[in-house]
Design a protein around this motif. Structure first.
Motif, short mmCIF file in Angstrom:
data_model
loop_
_atom_site.label_atom_id
_atom_site.label_comp_id
_atom_site.label_asym_id
_atom_site.label_seq_id
_atom_site.Cartn_x
_atom_site.Cartn_y
_atom_site.Cartn_z
N GLN A 26 -43.32 -92.38 -53.86
CA GLN A 26 -44.62 -92.14 -54.48
C GLN A 26 -45.71 -91.76 -53.48
OE1 GLN A 26 -45.57 -95.55 -56.95
NE2 GLN A 26 -44.18 -94.90 -58.56
N ASN A 27 -45.51 -92.06 -52.21
CA ASN A 27 -46.58 -91.81 -51.24
C ASN A 27 -46.24 -90.79 -50.17
OD1 ASN A 27 -48.73 -93.96 -51.95
ND2 ASN A 27 -46.82 -95.11 -51.95
N PHE A 28 -44.99 -90.33 -50.14
CA PHE A 28 -44.59 -89.34 -49.14
C PHE A 28 -43.72 -88.29 -49.81
CE2 PHE A 28 -45.20 -93.43 -47.13
CZ PHE A 28 -46.15 -93.11 -46.16
N PRO A 29 -43.78 -87.04 -49.36
CA PRO A 29 -43.00 -85.98 -50.00
C PRO A 29 -41.54 -86.01 -49.60
CG PRO A 29 -44.21 -85.11 -48.11
CD PRO A 29 -44.62 -86.54 -48.24
N ILE A 30 -40.82 -87.00 -50.12
CA ILE A 30 -39.41 -87.14 -49.76
C ILE A 30 -38.56 -87.05 -51.03
CG2 ILE A 30 -39.45 -89.67 -49.89
CD1 ILE A 30 -37.49 -89.63 -47.50
N ASP A 31 -37.46 -86.32 -50.94
CA ASP A 31 -36.58 -86.11 -52.08
C ASP A 31 -35.15 -86.32 -51.60
OD1 ASP A 31 -35.74 -85.46 -54.63
OD2 ASP A 31 -35.61 -83.32 -54.19
N PHE A 32 -34.46 -87.31 -52.15
CA PHE A 32 -33.11 -87.62 -51.73
C PHE A 32 -32.10 -86.77 -52.49
CE2 PHE A 32 -35.50 -91.59 -50.97
CZ PHE A 32 -35.33 -91.67 -49.59
N ASP A 33 -31.15 -86.20 -51.76
CA ASP A 33 -30.09 -85.40 -52.38
C ASP A 33 -28.97 -86.27 -52.91
OD1 ASP A 33 -31.08 -82.64 -51.58
OD2 ASP A 33 -30.97 -83.64 -49.63
N MET A 34 -28.78 -87.43 -52.29
CA MET A 34 -27.72 -88.32 -52.70
C MET A 34 -28.14 -89.77 -52.47
SD MET A 34 -25.04 -87.90 -49.51
CE MET A 34 -24.09 -89.33 -50.00
N VAL A 35 -27.57 -90.67 -53.28
CA VAL A 35 -27.85 -92.09 -53.14
C VAL A 35 -26.52 -92.84 -53.14
CG1 VAL A 35 -29.11 -94.09 -54.01
CG2 VAL A 35 -29.99 -91.79 -54.44
N VAL A 36 -26.32 -93.68 -52.13
CA VAL A 36 -25.12 -94.50 -52.01
C VAL A 36 -25.50 -95.95 -52.28
CG1 VAL A 36 -23.20 -95.18 -50.53
CG2 VAL A 36 -24.26 -92.91 -50.24
N ASP A 332 -44.90 -100.09 -43.04
CA ASP A 332 -44.78 -100.35 -41.60
C ASP A 332 -43.83 -99.36 -40.94
OD1 ASP A 332 -46.51 -102.48 -41.88
OD2 ASP A 332 -44.92 -104.00 -41.93
N PHE A 333 -42.74 -99.04 -41.66
CA PHE A 333 -41.76 -98.08 -41.14
C PHE A 333 -42.42 -96.73 -40.89
CE2 PHE A 333 -39.09 -94.50 -42.59
CZ PHE A 333 -38.17 -94.44 -41.54
N VAL A 334 -43.16 -96.24 -41.88
CA VAL A 334 -43.82 -94.94 -41.75
C VAL A 334 -44.85 -94.96 -40.62
CG1 VAL A 334 -45.32 -93.28 -42.91
CG2 VAL A 334 -43.41 -94.31 -44.16
N ALA A 335 -45.59 -96.06 -40.53
CA ALA A 335 -46.63 -96.17 -39.50
C ALA A 335 -46.05 -96.17 -38.09
CB ALA A 335 -47.45 -97.43 -39.72
N SER A 336 -44.80 -96.61 -37.95
CA SER A 336 -44.17 -96.72 -36.62
C SER A 336 -43.50 -95.43 -36.18
CB SER A 336 -43.13 -97.84 -36.63
OG SER A 336 -42.01 -97.47 -37.44
N LEU A 337 -43.42 -94.43 -37.07
CA LEU A 337 -42.69 -93.21 -36.76
C LEU A 337 -43.42 -92.34 -35.73
CD1 LEU A 337 -41.56 -92.16 -40.35
CD2 LEU A 337 -40.09 -93.05 -38.53
#
Length: 345
Positions: A26-36, A332-337
């Motif tokens: 919802q907050n970043f432009p990410i689109d997953f092609d597959m989910v395991v 926190d993960f995004v902020a640390s990138l």
């Protein structure tokens, strides 16, 4: 670049994963092609694949123990195949994952992989809707054929052995029908399906682990069999989870090393065609040939989430807190990138 989302097992702790997914999608432009998905990850995977975040949040903040299992006196079930009856969970799965949902998933172009273990063959068996399922000598991959097959695969992946009953999914191997094979939680063999994502040619993998990064000393005095059994399963699952990540990270370290060597050879004047020829041995199959280093990201809670041993306590108030921790952990993960560390496009 093919992106994969990998969600580990953990029962009610799956609420943390929902929080992470909510924040990322919802907050970043990410689109997953597959989910395991493994175990509770398999319950999450189809909704996550279609971006149904509101449905996921509702499921993991309102579900209760009565929606998952029927409890009984353990003495009354000594001749049964599980301590609890998981029929309420299958009813919940059937309400959410209808035939229409399965059709929508198949037309979306999104791939899901659901990890299970077959009691009869002892194999890791991965059920998928992928048009061309990944093949491996280390596990069996089988294609989902219809809505009922889909629902039973989800249930099987989520059913912790001993605690919840095995599920007959009707596996086909090399054209042979095996309708009586029984399947249980994929976490018995594969806590987090990172290797499945690698084999499916994902180049960037976001892995959500539900076990705590920093373990806590347990001062419980175990005096009866049932708590000892629960804790034994928890220890086993933690160990499987650690082992799941060793080989994928070693594989990726090898790819990084090969890539660094190739770059060094190029800097010293060798032609790229010659460099590639040195790393190709005719007649010898190599898992590293034509592969590039992967981006593998891990998001997990710093401390234990609760939810009871094995995540078998589904308490809405506690799960809302877990979801909030997932949202914070993703932030926190995004902020640390570092710049370029994640390909958001």
């Amino acid at each position: 670049m093919k992106k994969a989302l990998v969600i580990s097992g953990g029962g009610s702790k799956g609420a943390f994963a929902v929080g992470v997914i909510k924040q990322l999608v919802q907050n970043f432009p990410i689109d997953f092609d597959m989910v395991v998905g493994t175990s509770t990850g398999s319950l999450i995977a189809p909704l996550a694949a279609l971006g149904k975040i509101d449905d996921l949040q509702k499921l993991y903040t309102t579900i209760t123990n009565d929606d998952i299992i029927i409890k009984d006196n353990i003495g009354n079930r000594l001749d049964e195949n599980s301590i609890f009856d998981a029929s309420p969970l299958f009813e919940k799965i059937s309400q959410i994952y209808t035939d229409a949902f399965f059709d929508e998933l198949n037309t979306s172009g999104k791939e899901i992989y659901l990890n299970t273990v077959c009691l009869q063959t002892e194999e890791l068996v991965v059920f998928t809707n992928a048009v061309n399922p990944v093949q491996s000598k280390f596990y069996t991959t089988t294609k989902l054929t219809n809505g009922d097959h889909f629902r039973k695969a989800i249930l099987a992946s989520a059913c912790q052995p001993i605690f919840m009953n095995p599920v007959k999914v009707n596996l086909h191997v090399a054209g042979e029908a095996r309708p009586n094979d029984q399947f249980v939680d994929g976490g018995v063999r594969e806590y987090a399906g990172v290797q499945v994502a690698i084999d499916a040619d994902a180049k960037e993998i976001f892995t959500i682990l539900l076990s705590a990064k920093n373990g806590e000393v347990n001062n419980t005095d175990y005096t009866t069999m049932f708590p000892i059994l629960e804790q034994t399963i928890a220890i086993f699952t933690t160990d499987v989870g650690k082992n799941d990540l060793i080989i994928p990270f070693q594989y990726n370290d090898a790819l990084k090393y090969i890539d660094a060597v190739k770059k060094k050879m190029k800097r010293e004047g060798l032609a790229m065609d010659d460099i590639n020829r040195y790393f190709t041995i005719q007649g010898k199959e190599s898992p590293f040939e034509d592969k590039v280093p992967l981006k593998i990201h891990i998001i997990q809670p710093e401390t234990a989430l609760g939810g009871g041993t094995g995540g078998l306590e589904f308490i809405p108030a506690d799960m809302k807190k877990m979801l909030a921790k997932g949202v914070a952990a993703a932030g926190d993960f995004v902020a640390s990138l570092k710049p370029g560390e994640v390909d958001w496009a």
